[in-house]
Design a protein around this motif. Structure first.
Motif, PDB file in Angstrom:
ATOM      1  N   PRO A  59      50.763  42.090 -52.635  1.00 23.40           N
ATOM      2  CA  PRO A  59      50.383  42.182 -51.213  1.00 23.40           C
ATOM      3  C   PRO A  59      51.585  42.189 -50.272  1.00 23.40           C
ATOM      4  O   PRO A  59      51.598  42.906 -49.276  1.00 23.40           O
ATOM      5  CB  PRO A  59      49.528  40.931 -50.987  1.00 23.40           C
ATOM      6  N   GLN A  60      52.605  41.422 -50.603  1.00 19.08           N
ATOM      7  CA  GLN A  60      53.783  41.352 -49.733  1.00 19.08           C
ATOM      8  C   GLN A  60      54.552  42.673 -49.758  1.00 19.08           C
ATOM      9  O   GLN A  60      55.060  43.113 -48.732  1.00 19.08           O
ATOM     10  CB  GLN A  60      54.691  40.206 -50.162  1.00 19.08           C
ATOM     11  N   ARG A  63      52.717  44.845 -47.416  1.00 17.88           N
ATOM     12  CA  ARG A  63      52.703  44.373 -46.035  1.00 17.88           C
ATOM     13  C   ARG A  63      54.026  44.657 -45.326  1.00 17.88           C
ATOM     14  O   ARG A  63      54.043  45.037 -44.141  1.00 17.88           O
ATOM     15  CB  ARG A  63      52.419  42.866 -46.018  1.00 17.88           C
ATOM     16  N   GLN A  64      55.143  44.477 -45.986  1.00 18.36           N
ATOM     17  CA  GLN A  64      56.447  44.622 -45.330  1.00 18.36           C
ATOM     18  C   GLN A  64      56.690  46.028 -44.776  1.00 18.36           C
ATOM     19  O   GLN A  64      57.066  46.164 -43.600  1.00 18.36           O
ATOM     20  CB  GLN A  64      57.561  44.212 -46.287  1.00 18.36           C
ATOM     21  N   ARG A  66      54.457  48.267 -43.983  1.00 16.78           N
ATOM     22  CA  ARG A  66      53.464  48.506 -42.914  1.00 16.78           C
ATOM     23  C   ARG A  66      53.913  47.841 -41.623  1.00 16.78           C
ATOM     24  O   ARG A  66      53.804  48.425 -40.539  1.00 16.78           O
ATOM     25  CB  ARG A  66      52.088  47.980 -43.331  1.00 16.78           C
ATOM     26  N   TRP A  67      54.392  46.604 -41.728  1.00 17.76           N
ATOM     27  CA  TRP A  67      54.831  45.884 -40.537  1.00 17.76           C
ATOM     28  C   TRP A  67      56.012  46.595 -39.879  1.00 17.76           C
ATOM     29  O   TRP A  67      56.009  46.824 -38.664  1.00 17.76           O
ATOM     30  CB  TRP A  67      55.219  44.443 -40.891  1.00 17.76           C
ATOM     31  N   THR A  70      54.959  49.796 -38.210  1.00 17.06           N
ATOM     32  CA  THR A  70      54.230  49.514 -36.971  1.00 17.06           C
ATOM     33  C   THR A  70      55.197  49.161 -35.841  1.00 17.06           C
ATOM     34  O   THR A  70      55.040  49.624 -34.707  1.00 17.06           O
ATOM     35  CB  THR A  70      53.223  48.368 -37.192  1.00 17.06           C
TER      36      THR A  70
END
Length: 83
Positions: A59-60, A63-64, A66-67, A70
């Motif tokens: 998941p991490q 997530r990284q 994507r963040w 963004t």
């Protein structure tokens, strides 16, 4: 005397480097996961810890990037049009 780049451009540069580094982690985690699966297939080579580590990081590693992407999408219009 040369002029220093705008702080906003430096921020975008740093976000770009962060995004690329985070994106590089995804195939590394995938390779680790595949190695863990292969080790489990061999009766004497079973390593649940390696599989758990690879799975817990998944998941991490998603997530990284994507963040950071963004943040680039949100900040770049403001920074680049203010120049």
């Amino acid at each position: 005397m040369s002029r220093r780049p705008e702080p906003g451009l430096l921020l975008l540069r740093d976000l770009r480097y962060l995004h690329l580094a985070a994106t590089e982690n995804s195939p590394d985690r995938e390779m680790l996961d595949q190695a863990a699966q292969a080790a489990q297939a061999v009766p004497a080579g079973r390593d649940d810890g390696l599989r758990a580590l690879a799975s817990s990081r998944h998941p991490q590693t998603l997530r990284q990037p994507r963040w950071s992407n963004t943040m680039i999408k949100n900040l770049s219009p403001q920074i680049l049009t203010a120049l």
